[in-house]
Structure formats: structure tokens, C-alpha cells
Design a protein around this motif. Structure first.
Motif: not given
Length: 261
Positions: A118-132
Motif C-alpha cells: 500500500p502506498g506504492l505503485v510501480v509502472l513498467r513499460s514494454f515497448g522500449k526494451f522489447f522494441g515494440l
């Protein structure tokens, strides 16, 4: 991942960056900068009071803190323990820490996805590392109550079925990820050598981009643009450029030639 945590998929991490401020009560939001400008824009557009801070200990009484780790554009790294301590303090007064891990794939040791609370949100991208990038896929990892509110805001079909299928297959391929991290590390070292050889000072970055300083960065920006090479300039500092990782040896030669005049 902790049993009380959930993963919410969105149409790219940008959609999640815009959604979080809209489901958060009016707050004083501190953005650790300089960083990706959409965080401040999204919180301000949703009616929050926004200020940029240069260090986490400048957050003061802010009820929302946003940090990008590793940071864009300078690659600044914050120790996970420091972020978890801040998340605990914010949670104790009903606040929220948002950690954008868009460039964390190369440094899985930094990720807080396994420590969601609680009190923490983690955002993750996909397209950058996978080139998509065109797949439009991103994730928020949050405690159940926050995840439920975010999912309800995004609606029942925020991501296409093909995107979810491709994303699941890519994320499960650990051998590809390990090999890609090694390949990117080598390519970043070669880019550093090209930049250094042309008189630029490498001032930071990640395996996907490098930040370089030069007294005549604006002139270099224009020269590279005329050569068909797009790099990123910044309004807050006129002496730095962000250069994306190069795709192959031909691109490396092309950049070296352009920088050499």
C-alpha cells in the motif's frame, strides 16, 4: 509478487501515467526531476499542485511523490531501499509513491515489483526494451485496492488480445532478455566511444540511450538533424543531448561521420 498485489495492464505506460492522477484525490505532488515531462503534465492537468524537486529529501509534506528509476534522461539510479522507506512514510499519512521503471529491464535488481505494498505503485513499460512500442502495452503493479480503482478507471478492454499474447510470450523468454541486456551493454559502450571520440562528454544514460554534454550541443543537434539523425535536446539545459542506442555497425559509422563534421 506479494499476494496482495495486482498487475493492471494499460495501453502503454503513458495511459497509466495519465490515469493515476485522475483516480487520486487532490494532492501536493512532488516530481523528482529533471525527468520525463509527462508526469508533471498529467498530475497538473488533473488538478493537483505540482512542483519539481531535485532530491527525494526535498519532498517535504508532499502526499504524492513521483520518481523515475533509472531516470530519463540522465540514468540516475535510486537505491530500492531508499524508495521503500519513502513509500512507507508516505503510506503512513495516506500518501502515494509512484515509481516509473520504464528503463528498468536492463537492471532487474532495481525493480520494486516484488515489493509492492500500500502506498506504492510501480509502472513498467514494454515497448522500449522489447522494441515494440506500437504494441501499446504497459503495466502498473499496485496493492489490491489501488489496482482495483485503476482497473475500473481504465475500463474492461484497455489492451488488445494480441498485445497481451505477444507481451506474455516476450516477458516469459528470459534467455532472450539476458542476451539482449548483454548486447545492449556492448552497444552502449561502443556509442560512448563514438561520442567521446567526437569530443562529447558522456554524462549518463541507460543501455537504451546515452546523455552527452558538449558546449556546442545546439550546433551538433542541427548538424545531426541535417544528416537525418534525430537526437533529443532539452529546454532546461542547452549543453546536453540524448542519443538513442544505434541499431547496427552502419548506423554507428553514420553517427561517427556526422559528428566528425
Amino acid at each position: 509478487m506479494p499476494p496482495h498485489a495486482r498487475v493492471v495492464a494499460g495501453s502503454g505506460s503513458q495511459a497509466l501515467i495519465q490515469a493515476l492522477p485522475r483516480i487520486t484525490p487532490p494532492a501536493d505532488a512532488a516530481i523528482l526531476g529533471p525527468t520525463y515531462g509527462e508526469h508533471a503534465r498529467a498530475w497538473a492537468a488533473a488538478g493537483h499542485r505540482v512542483r519539481e524537486i531535485g532530491r527525494l529529501d526535498e519532498a517535504g509534506d508532499a502526499t504524492v511523490v513521483v520518481a523515475v528509476n533509472p531516470n530519463n534522461p540522465d540514468g540516475r539510479i535510486i537505491a530500492p531501499g531508499q524508495l521503500l522507506d519513502l513509500a512507507a512514510r508516505l503510506a503512513a499519512r495516506g500518501g502515494l509513491l509512484v515509481v516509473d521503471e520504464a528503463f528498468c529491464d536492463e537492471r532487474p535488481d532495481l525493480s520494486l515489483t516484488a515489493a509492492t505494498r500500500p502506498g506504492l505503485v510501480v509502472l513498467r513499460s514494454f515497448g522500449k526494451f522489447f522494441g515494440l512500442a506500437g504494441l501499446r502495452l504497459g503495466f502498473a503493479v499496485a496493492a489490491e485496492e489501488m489496482a482495483d480503482r485503476l482497473a475500473a478507471h481504465l475500463g474492461p478492454w484497455p489492451v488488445s488480445g494480441p498485445a497481451l499474447g505477444i507481451g506474455a510470450a516476450a516477458l516469459a523468454d528470459e534467455a532472450w532478455s539476458a542476451a539482449t541486456i548483454a548486447r545492449l551493454s556492448d552497444a552502449a559502450a561502443r556509442l560512448d566511444a563514438i561520442l567521446g571520440g567526437a569530443g562529447l562528454e558522456v554524462a549518463g544514460g541507460t543501455f537504451l540511450f546515452r546523455l552527452a554534454r558538449h558546449d556546442h550541443a545546439a550546433e551538433l543537434y542541427e548538424r545531426l538533424g541535417r544528416a537525418g539523425i534525430l537526437v533529443r535536446a532539452f529546454a532546461f539545459r542547452s549543453d546536453i543531448l540524448r542519443i538513442g542506442l544505434l541499431g547496427d555497425a552502419a548506423a554507428e559509422r553514420r553517427l561517427g561521420t556526422a559528428l566528425g563534421g
